[in-house]
Write a protein that holds these residues in place. Sequence first.
Motif, mmCIF file in Angstrom:
data_model
loop_
_atom_site.group_PDB
_atom_site.id
_atom_site.type_symbol
_atom_site.label_atom_id
_atom_site.label_comp_id
_atom_site.label_asym_id
_atom_site.label_seq_id
_atom_site.Cartn_x
_atom_site.Cartn_y
_atom_site.Cartn_z
ATOM 1 N N LEU A 54 -5.119 61.359 39.843
ATOM 2 C CA LEU A 54 -4.118 60.969 38.849
ATOM 3 C C LEU A 54 -2.709 61.290 39.326
ATOM 4 O O LEU A 54 -1.757 60.572 39.003
ATOM 5 C CB LEU A 54 -4.405 61.686 37.515
ATOM 6 C CG LEU A 54 -5.636 61.203 36.752
ATOM 7 C CD1 LEU A 54 -5.880 62.070 35.534
ATOM 8 C CD2 LEU A 54 -5.452 59.737 36.334
ATOM 9 N N LYS A 70 -1.295 58.509 41.197
ATOM 10 C CA LYS A 70 -1.098 57.251 40.475
ATOM 11 C C LYS A 70 0.383 56.906 40.379
ATOM 12 O O LYS A 70 1.220 57.754 40.106
ATOM 13 C CB LYS A 70 -1.702 57.382 39.071
ATOM 14 C CG LYS A 70 -1.463 56.208 38.163
ATOM 15 C CD LYS A 70 -1.970 56.526 36.773
ATOM 16 C CE LYS A 70 -1.573 55.461 35.770
ATOM 17 N NZ LYS A 70 -1.997 55.804 34.407
ATOM 18 N N THR A 85 2.367 60.178 45.216
ATOM 19 C CA THR A 85 1.926 58.796 45.358
ATOM 20 C C THR A 85 2.100 58.337 46.803
ATOM 21 O O THR A 85 3.186 58.475 47.376
ATOM 22 C CB THR A 85 2.735 57.875 44.431
ATOM 23 O OG1 THR A 85 2.581 58.313 43.094
ATOM 24 C CG2 THR A 85 2.259 56.439 44.551
ATOM 25 N N TYR A 136 -5.281 50.784 38.677
ATOM 26 C CA TYR A 136 -4.918 51.580 37.509
ATOM 27 C C TYR A 136 -4.187 50.702 36.511
ATOM 28 O O TYR A 136 -3.442 49.786 36.895
ATOM 29 C CB TYR A 136 -3.994 52.748 37.889
ATOM 30 C CG TYR A 136 -4.671 53.863 38.657
ATOM 31 C CD1 TYR A 136 -5.500 54.773 38.007
ATOM 32 C CD2 TYR A 136 -4.461 54.005 40.022
ATOM 33 C CE1 TYR A 136 -6.110 55.810 38.707
ATOM 34 C CE2 TYR A 136 -5.066 55.041 40.733
ATOM 35 C CZ TYR A 136 -5.893 55.935 40.073
ATOM 36 O OH TYR A 136 -6.508 56.946 40.760
ATOM 37 N N LEU A 161 -1.148 50.906 34.484
ATOM 38 C CA LEU A 161 0.036 51.753 34.481
ATOM 39 C C LEU A 161 0.654 51.867 33.095
ATOM 40 O O LEU A 161 1.233 52.903 32.751
ATOM 41 C CB LEU A 161 1.089 51.209 35.464
ATOM 42 C CG LEU A 161 0.597 50.929 36.898
ATOM 43 C CD1 LEU A 161 1.751 50.432 37.751
ATOM 44 C CD2 LEU A 161 -0.031 52.168 37.503
#
Length: 314
Positions: free
Chosen positions: A187, A190, A229, A303, A305
């Motif tokens: 996570l 992400k 990220t 994902y 977002l």
Amino acid sequence: MAEKFDDFSKTSGKKSGTTMIVIVVLALLIVGAIVAVVMTTTKMHSELEQQKLANEQLQLTNEQLQLANEYQVLNTQYAQYENQSQLLANDSLVTKYAAAKSKVEKLLQELKNEKQKSSKRIKQLQDEIGTLKNILRHYVSQIDSLGRENAALRDENAEIKQRNQQLSSRVESQTKRVEALSERMVLAEKLNVTGVQLIGLKKNGKTEKNITKAKQLEVTFTIPQNNSTPVGEKTIYLRITSPEGTLLGAGGSFIFEGSSLQCTARKTIEYAGEEIGGVKIYWDVNTALTPGDYLVELFADNYRLASRKFTMRK
């Protein structure tokens, strides 16, 4: 004197003739009565025999029904243990029971089709059901015996199972910790978005508040800084769903959680870990738009977002 004697003789002769007639009539009446009694007795005897036969048939039919009910009870008892047959060392009892059951069913069917019941056949059925009882008794005895042995083994293994459960619980707890840590790490990688907005535009690019007159829809957002990220090229997919539940546009498809989804539009950016503000994705209106709630979703790297609803007015 001679005349008187002749008169007496004639009178005596008439009396004798009358007496004979009476005797003959009485004899005929007696014979008729005897014949009637014999015929009545014969008829009553015949009716008695028929009644006796009918009673015997009724008794045999009742015995047949009782035996059929007894057979059903045996089958019900067997069914309670049937799923435990795998406990037996061999299935010879199961085979014997099936064979005896087949014989009983065949006899029951034959007796059902027979108009005249036979005590011999009823006795044969009784014997076969007796055989079935004996087999079932041995079958249940073996199952119960094996069940007790298995219960003893379960008691002996209870402590080992408890230890294994405790160990499994510890392993599961550690696994969850690792999974939670891994999930937090994933996570953290992400791509995030903030400040998502949906506005309608006129043909000249200025804001159009009346959604029914908009010529273009613009979705703007910001990508914050995130050192976790991975940097590089990122493709962001936009989905806009109308108040009627229809996806607007046809910007191709992308994979999300193993399934293919259609998108309204897409935009590719170069992400270097720094904040990118004012990212814009456009969609040219090619259908009539209505006032109501529009759902805006943004996806990237498998994902979702963002997912926001915007109320657009006329």
